[in-house]
Design an enzyme around this catalytic site. Sequence first.
Site, short mmCIF file in Angstrom:
data_model
loop_
_atom_site.label_atom_id
_atom_site.label_comp_id
_atom_site.label_asym_id
_atom_site.label_seq_id
_atom_site.Cartn_x
_atom_site.Cartn_y
_atom_site.Cartn_z
N ALA A 90 0.82 -1.21 0.00
CA ALA A 90 0.00 0.00 0.00
C ALA A 90 0.86 1.26 0.00
O ALA A 90 1.91 1.32 0.62
CB ALA A 90 -0.93 0.00 1.21
N TYR A 154 7.52 11.04 -2.24
CA TYR A 154 7.31 9.66 -2.69
C TYR A 154 8.64 8.98 -3.01
O TYR A 154 8.88 7.83 -2.62
CB TYR A 154 6.41 9.69 -3.94
CG TYR A 154 5.99 8.34 -4.46
CD1 TYR A 154 4.99 7.60 -3.83
CD2 TYR A 154 6.57 7.81 -5.62
CE1 TYR A 154 4.58 6.37 -4.32
CE2 TYR A 154 6.17 6.58 -6.12
CZ TYR A 154 5.18 5.86 -5.48
OH TYR A 154 4.78 4.64 -5.97
N GLY A 185 7.84 -0.27 -12.40
CA GLY A 185 7.88 0.97 -13.17
C GLY A 185 6.46 1.48 -13.34
O GLY A 185 5.66 1.44 -12.40
N TYR A 186 6.12 1.95 -14.53
CA TYR A 186 4.77 2.46 -14.79
C TYR A 186 3.87 1.28 -15.16
O TYR A 186 4.03 0.67 -16.22
CB TYR A 186 4.80 3.52 -15.89
CG TYR A 186 5.40 4.82 -15.41
CD1 TYR A 186 4.60 5.79 -14.84
CD2 TYR A 186 6.77 5.04 -15.48
CE1 TYR A 186 5.15 6.98 -14.38
CE2 TYR A 186 7.34 6.22 -15.03
CZ TYR A 186 6.51 7.19 -14.47
OH TYR A 186 7.06 8.36 -14.00
#
Length: 246
Positions: A90, A154, A185-186
């Site tokens: 999370a 972040y 990654g993305y």
Amino acid sequence: MADMQGQVALVTGGVRGIGLAISERLVARGVTVAAGYSRDKDTAQRFADAHADTGASVHAGNIGSNEDCERVISEVIEQHGRLDILVNNAGITIDKTVRKMSAEDWDRVVQVNLSGAFYLSRAILQHMLDRGTGRIINISSVIGSSGNIGQANYAAAKSGMFGLTMSLAQETARKGITVNSVTPGYIATEMVAAVPAEAMEKVVAKIPLGRLGEADEVARVVEFLADPDSAYITGQVYAVNGGLYM
């Protein structure tokens, strides 16, 4: 792959996105999943209902709170009798440049994304030490390696996960506990979908594989690290980023 029937895993943020993919992977291996969530009560209940036959459970809590983390760990052990795998997945984002970022913006992201992993790991440690086995898997981010404009909080938190992973791995290696990090990654999740299309096109253009990752591509690495046969792997960082950061 080794038999994982009867094992219990706590996956924080385990009912959406990457966390859901991890939960589904582990359920498919016979693991009883306790999925943590913060606000998505309906989504959490749908997960619990869909996997009721496996004994899956859901647990609400704020992982930025040490008290909540200790309570959730106690709940899972009390309900299932054991806890073999902890996946610290999370996380939240509050994106602003450092000049515009408030102390509260910084504290909140670091508290949830980094301190929460520490709180939960510390809370489960004695149980794993007593049993002489355990898997702790921290989900970091490519941003923790590369940094990113507007994401200093972040990036700092996700980078901090590397230090936490390696230090805890050294402290527990002789006790049968492994600690590793997976660094996506993305990935095609709701969080990434919220990025404006023009900005996302620029991101994808930088990825050597030319596409976003899928949540299950991250989950399969977590499954591998959680497997009993991966007992000789600890203190490592596994990147799943399509070659974006090497």
